[in-house]
Design a protein around this motif. Structure first.
Motif, PDB file in Angstrom:
ATOM      1  N   HIS A  57       0.478  -1.398  -0.229  1.00  0.00           N
ATOM      2  CA  HIS A  57      -0.092   0.195   0.290  1.00  0.00           C
ATOM      3  C   HIS A  57       0.565   1.442   0.415  1.00  0.00           C
ATOM      4  CE1 HIS A  57      -2.589   2.855   1.212  1.00  0.00           C
ATOM      5  NE2 HIS A  57      -3.541   2.331   1.123  1.00  0.00           N
ATOM      6  N   ARG A  83       0.199  -3.832   4.537  1.00  0.00           N
ATOM      7  CA  ARG A  83      -0.799  -3.664   3.717  1.00  0.00           C
ATOM      8  C   ARG A  83      -0.353  -4.196   2.585  1.00  0.00           C
ATOM      9  NH1 ARG A  83      -4.071   1.653   4.867  1.00  0.00           N
ATOM     10  NH2 ARG A  83      -1.989   2.328   5.142  1.00  0.00           N
ATOM     11  N   TYR A  91      -6.490  -4.735  -0.346  1.00  0.00           N
ATOM     12  CA  TYR A  91      -5.238  -4.995   0.623  1.00  0.00           C
ATOM     13  C   TYR A  91      -5.719  -5.939   1.952  1.00  0.00           C
ATOM     14  CZ  TYR A  91      -3.077  -1.406  -1.876  1.00  0.00           C
ATOM     15  OH  TYR A  91      -2.601  -0.536  -2.996  1.00  0.00           O
ATOM     16  N   ARG A  92      -4.600  -6.488   2.007  1.00  0.00           N
ATOM     17  CA  ARG A  92      -4.516  -7.568   3.577  1.00  0.00           C
ATOM     18  C   ARG A  92      -3.291  -6.993   3.876  1.00  0.00           C
ATOM     19  NH1 ARG A  92      -7.037 -12.882   3.925  1.00  0.00           N
ATOM     20  NH2 ARG A  92      -6.084 -12.404   6.213  1.00  0.00           N
ATOM     21  N   TRP A  93      -2.922  -6.982   5.503  1.00  0.00           N
ATOM     22  CA  TRP A  93      -2.177  -6.581   6.149  1.00  0.00           C
ATOM     23  C   TRP A  93      -1.552  -8.325   6.666  1.00  0.00           C
ATOM     24  CZ3 TRP A  93      -0.652  -2.853   8.018  1.00  0.00           C
ATOM     25  CH2 TRP A  93      -1.538  -1.307   8.583  1.00  0.00           C
ATOM     26  N   THR A 117      -0.073 -13.396   6.114  1.00  0.00           N
ATOM     27  CA  THR A 117      -1.342 -12.719   6.943  1.00  0.00           C
ATOM     28  C   THR A 117      -2.132 -13.619   7.934  1.00  0.00           C
ATOM     29  OG1 THR A 117      -2.443 -14.456   5.034  1.00  0.00           O
ATOM     30  CG2 THR A 117      -1.297 -12.558   4.087  1.00  0.00           C
TER      31      THR A 117
END
Length: 194
Positions: A57, A83, A91-93, A117
């Motif tokens: 991100h 992210r 988006y995923r952390w 993740t």
């Protein structure tokens, strides 16, 4: 050309269920396993060099790059959250952790690391208004009181190396460059009480 250590690391990485990466000593990414490309949708090879950062991100790119450059400069463990864009543009952390590896002559060979993740990681802390883990907050609280890593480790009951890893992770997350700045920033953000 891949030396024997890197060849063995790549063999392990190819079998891992995680997104795994390998770098040169200067941090230049030379390998990402297929799980990285499956997750991000990047074309194979596109993540090499600093290309991996294109999947991070935009608001997290500088933090991720600076944390990694700081780790490589000190030949220390890299640990951060950011992210990461999935192939569906969501988006995923992820938690990124990397460790230095050394050649047989003792020189730094590079880093091997992974991105994972965990469900809710980052999002849960963000919703709660905190970026530090509970253990990181505990360690930073002792640092703010002037305790060394050795002293904090005896109080908390963990090794001095683990205390230092929590300090480094908290410094990355809060953008601090030393322990005093870490304590001030943590207090300013309400992570700890002074």
């Amino acid at each position: 050309m891949w030396d024997p250590i890197r060849t063995e690391l790549r063999n392990v990485a190819d079998k891992s269920p995680l997104m795994v990466w390998i770098t040169e000593p200067d941090g230049y990414c030379i390998y990402l396993n297929q799980n990285w490309y499956d997750f991000t949708g990047q074309q194979p090879g596109a993540g090499e060099g600093d290309g991996w950062c294109q999947a991070v991100h935009v608001d997290d790119q500088l933090l991720a790059l600076n944390a990694f450059r700081d780790a490589t400069g000190g030949q220390s463990t890299y640990l951060t959250e950011y992210r990461l864009c999935r192939r569906d543009s969501q988006y995923r952390w992820v938690v990124a952790v990397g460790h230095p590896y050394f050649n047989q002559d003792g020189t730094l060979g590079g880093y091997i690391g992974s991105d994972a993740t965990p469900d809710g990681m980052g999002l849960a802390r963000q919703a709660a208004g905190s970026v530090l883990t509970p253990r990181e907050r505990e360690v930073v609280q002792w640092v703010a009181q002037g305790k060394t890593s050795a002293e904090a480790s005896m109080i908390i009951g963990i090794s001095p190396r683990t205390v230092e890893q929590h300090v480094q992770a908290a410094m990355v997350k809060l953008g601090a460059t030393n322990r005093v700045q870490l304590a001030v920033e943590a207090a300013r953000r309400g992570e700890i009480q002074i």
